[in-house]
Design an enzyme around this catalytic site. Structure first.
Site, PDB file in Angstrom:
ATOM      1  N   GLN A  12       0.824  -1.221   0.000  1.00 36.01           N
ATOM      2  CA  GLN A  12       0.000   0.000   0.000  1.00 36.01           C
ATOM      3  C   GLN A  12       0.852   1.263   0.000  1.00 36.01           C
ATOM      4  O   GLN A  12       0.599   2.196  -0.763  1.00 36.01           O
ATOM      5  CB  GLN A  12      -0.925  -0.002   1.219  1.00 36.01           C
ATOM      6  CG  GLN A  12      -1.935  -1.133   1.208  1.00 36.01           C
ATOM      7  CD  GLN A  12      -2.902  -1.074   2.370  1.00 36.01           C
ATOM      8  OE1 GLN A  12      -4.081  -0.796   2.198  1.00 36.01           O
ATOM      9  NE2 GLN A  12      -2.416  -1.312   3.571  1.00 36.01           N
ATOM     10  N   LEU A  13       1.876   1.305   0.841  1.00 32.41           N
ATOM     11  CA  LEU A  13       2.710   2.503   0.907  1.00 32.41           C
ATOM     12  C   LEU A  13       3.625   2.598  -0.305  1.00 32.41           C
ATOM     13  O   LEU A  13       3.824   3.694  -0.845  1.00 32.41           O
ATOM     14  CB  LEU A  13       3.540   2.508   2.192  1.00 32.41           C
ATOM     15  CG  LEU A  13       4.442   3.729   2.378  1.00 32.41           C
ATOM     16  CD1 LEU A  13       3.647   5.027   2.339  1.00 32.41           C
ATOM     17  CD2 LEU A  13       5.241   3.619   3.673  1.00 32.41           C
ATOM     18  N   ASP A  38      15.740  -9.575  -2.210  1.00 31.48           N
ATOM     19  CA  ASP A  38      15.561 -10.162  -0.887  1.00 31.48           C
ATOM     20  C   ASP A  38      16.316  -9.289   0.104  1.00 31.48           C
ATOM     21  O   ASP A  38      17.538  -9.376   0.221  1.00 31.48           O
ATOM     22  CB  ASP A  38      16.082 -11.600  -0.876  1.00 31.48           C
ATOM     23  CG  ASP A  38      15.993 -12.247   0.501  1.00 31.48           C
ATOM     24  OD1 ASP A  38      15.417 -11.615   1.413  1.00 31.48           O
ATOM     25  OD2 ASP A  38      16.503 -13.367   0.660  1.00 31.48           O
ATOM     26  N   ILE A  39      15.594  -8.431   0.820  1.00 32.05           N
ATOM     27  CA  ILE A  39      16.279  -7.495   1.714  1.00 32.05           C
ATOM     28  C   ILE A  39      16.950  -8.208   2.888  1.00 32.05           C
ATOM     29  O   ILE A  39      17.784  -7.616   3.570  1.00 32.05           O
ATOM     30  CB  ILE A  39      15.349  -6.385   2.234  1.00 32.05           C
ATOM     31  CG1 ILE A  39      14.227  -6.960   3.109  1.00 32.05           C
ATOM     32  CG2 ILE A  39      14.803  -5.534   1.098  1.00 32.05           C
ATOM     33  CD1 ILE A  39      13.468  -5.907   3.906  1.00 32.05           C
ATOM     34  N   THR A  64       4.118  -7.668   8.106  1.00 33.91           N
ATOM     35  CA  THR A  64       3.107  -6.907   8.842  1.00 33.91           C
ATOM     36  C   THR A  64       1.943  -7.763   9.341  1.00 33.91           C
ATOM     37  O   THR A  64       0.995  -7.221   9.921  1.00 33.91           O
ATOM     38  CB  THR A  64       2.532  -5.781   7.959  1.00 33.91           C
ATOM     39  OG1 THR A  64       1.985  -6.359   6.769  1.00 33.91           O
ATOM     40  CG2 THR A  64       3.607  -4.772   7.591  1.00 33.91           C
ATOM     41  N   ASP A 104       3.232   1.998  15.427  1.00 32.23           N
ATOM     42  CA  ASP A 104       2.759   2.291  16.778  1.00 32.23           C
ATOM     43  C   ASP A 104       2.924   1.097  17.717  1.00 32.23           C
ATOM     44  O   ASP A 104       2.914   1.261  18.944  1.00 32.23           O
ATOM     45  CB  ASP A 104       1.285   2.702  16.739  1.00 32.23           C
ATOM     46  CG  ASP A 104       0.400   1.642  16.077  1.00 32.23           C
ATOM     47  OD1 ASP A 104       0.717   1.244  14.940  1.00 32.23           O
ATOM     48  OD2 ASP A 104      -0.603   1.220  16.688  1.00 32.23           O
ATOM     49  N   TYR A 127       5.444  -8.696  16.638  1.00 29.83           N
ATOM     50  CA  TYR A 127       5.501  -7.702  15.565  1.00 29.83           C
ATOM     51  C   TYR A 127       6.175  -6.423  16.061  1.00 29.83           C
ATOM     52  O   TYR A 127       7.119  -5.913  15.450  1.00 29.83           O
ATOM     53  CB  TYR A 127       4.099  -7.406  15.040  1.00 29.83           C
ATOM     54  CG  TYR A 127       4.043  -6.281  14.045  1.00 29.83           C
ATOM     55  CD1 TYR A 127       4.710  -6.356  12.825  1.00 29.83           C
ATOM     56  CD2 TYR A 127       3.319  -5.119  14.318  1.00 29.83           C
ATOM     57  CE1 TYR A 127       4.670  -5.304  11.908  1.00 29.83           C
ATOM     58  CE2 TYR A 127       3.264  -4.074  13.411  1.00 29.83           C
ATOM     59  CZ  TYR A 127       3.936  -4.170  12.207  1.00 29.83           C
ATOM     60  OH  TYR A 127       3.890  -3.126  11.320  1.00 29.83           O
ATOM     61  N   LYS A 131       9.827  -4.861  14.905  1.00 35.28           N
ATOM     62  CA  LYS A 131       9.874  -3.532  14.285  1.00 35.28           C
ATOM     63  C   LYS A 131      10.762  -2.582  15.090  1.00 35.28           C
ATOM     64  O   LYS A 131      11.478  -1.757  14.511  1.00 35.28           O
ATOM     65  CB  LYS A 131       8.459  -2.959  14.138  1.00 35.28           C
ATOM     66  CG  LYS A 131       7.607  -3.668  13.094  1.00 35.28           C
ATOM     67  CD  LYS A 131       8.153  -3.526  11.682  1.00 35.28           C
ATOM     68  CE  LYS A 131       7.981  -2.119  11.156  1.00 35.28           C
ATOM     69  NZ  LYS A 131       8.479  -1.979   9.746  1.00 35.28           N
ATOM     70  N   TRP A 152      -2.460   2.233  11.730  1.00 42.46           N
ATOM     71  CA  TRP A 152      -3.794   2.034  11.143  1.00 42.46           C
ATOM     72  C   TRP A 152      -3.816   2.429   9.655  1.00 42.46           C
ATOM     73  O   TRP A 152      -4.688   3.155   9.193  1.00 42.46           O
ATOM     74  CB  TRP A 152      -4.842   2.822  11.924  1.00 42.46           C
ATOM     75  CG  TRP A 152      -5.051   2.380  13.341  1.00 42.46           C
ATOM     76  CD1 TRP A 152      -4.146   1.765  14.161  1.00 42.46           C
ATOM     77  CD2 TRP A 152      -6.249   2.539  14.118  1.00 42.46           C
ATOM     78  NE1 TRP A 152      -4.700   1.526  15.397  1.00 42.46           N
ATOM     79  CE2 TRP A 152      -5.998   1.990  15.403  1.00 42.46           C
ATOM     80  CE3 TRP A 152      -7.497   3.100  13.861  1.00 42.46           C
ATOM     81  CZ2 TRP A 152      -6.951   1.981  16.418  1.00 42.46           C
ATOM     82  CZ3 TRP A 152      -8.445   3.094  14.876  1.00 42.46           C
ATOM     83  CH2 TRP A 152      -8.178   2.534  16.133  1.00 42.46           C
TER      84      TRP A 152
END
Length: 280
Positions: A12-13, A38-39, A64, A104, A127, A131, A152
């Protein structure tokens, strides 16, 4: 011509970043997703970045799936922590900026006021822990970086807005969690914020969400209002929803650093959602 590598370009981003930069004739975007890069492999990352010699790397790639991270911990750390480390190593070697996106979920969600960048993280689930590890890797290995924590998020892809609209087609009532609050943020708004800072030297850690806040249930109610649907939203508790991984109950971030370092202002979440719904 400035070259910019975008990882996770099909998310999406990643899509929103491409749309935001589409009219800029002074840059060239090198899009990559898991099929192209492949990061988690430092050798692959170094090979690409050495070849491209980018002005900046925008890392939109992440594991995610919040619940899946609980049982897929090794992959979550590889993608969410080792990947950013590798990008940081490559960015430093080639003199590129690294733009990294976080969440968040690095906070425990027990707060009573909006979290600012100077608050101490305390992730509760896998998660959030992976992160936060990724944020620390970026700080450790990238010379010049911007980290954007968002929440969100919805855009062109699978997201809460589309899930609600799909559920509404199958019934006249949906059950949605009402005891979690946060700030719905459109990928377009986040992309605009990132690109507003991309060509500056305003480095550091930034919270990056739309203004205002609501519960998930109120978010759903606004979605249905804008869609012209009379679907009834029944508010339920997190315990009733019974997700595998813990979710932050209080997830409101204040974009404090953006306000302190230039005053960039996000749109209100209602306005961003209205724009998104009309564009569908």
């Amino acid at each position: 011509m400035k070259k910019i590598i975008v990882t996770g370009c099909n998310g999406q981003l990643g899509k929103a970043i491409n749309q935001e930069l589409a009219g800029n004739t002074e840059i060239s975007i090198v899009n990559t997703d898991v099929a192209e890069l492949d990061i988690t492999s430092v050798d692959e990352v170094l090979a690409l970045v050495r070849e491209v010699k980018p002005y900046a790397i925008i890392n939109c790639a992440a594991h995610t799936a919040v619940d899946a991270c609980e049982t897929d911990l090794d992959n979550a750390y590889r993608i969410n922590a080792i990947g950013p480390r590798n990008l940081g190593i490559a960015a430093t070697e080639t003199g590129a900026k690294l733009i990294h996106v976080s969440t968040d979920y690095v906070f425990d969600g027990k707060g009573t006021r909006p979290y600012v960048e100077f608050d101490t993280p305390n992730p509760q689930g896998a998660y959030g822990k992976t992160k936060l590890a990724g944020e620390n890797m970026v700080k450790d290995f990238a010379d010049r970086y911007m980290i954007f924590r968002t929440a969100w998020l919805y855009g062109d892809g699978r997201n809460f807005v589309k899930t609600m609209l799909r559920l509404a087609e199958n019934g006249d009532k949906v059950r949605v969690v009402e005891d979690q609050v946060g700030s719905p943020t459109s990928a377009r708004e986040l992309a605009r914020a990132i690109t507003s800072q991309l060509f500056t030297d305003n480095y550091g850690l930034f919270h990056a969400t739309c203004e205002g806040n609501c519960s998930w249930a109120d978010f759903a109610r606004e979605i249905f209002r804008l869609a012209g649907r009379d679907t009834y939203v029944e508010g339920i508790t997190s315990a009733e929803f019974a997700a595998k991984a813990p979710r932050p109950a209080y997830s409101i971030l204040e974009n404090y650093m953006l306000k302190l370092t230039g005053g960039y202002q996000f749109a209100d979440w209602h306005d961003a959602l209205d724009y998104y719904m009309k564009a569908q």
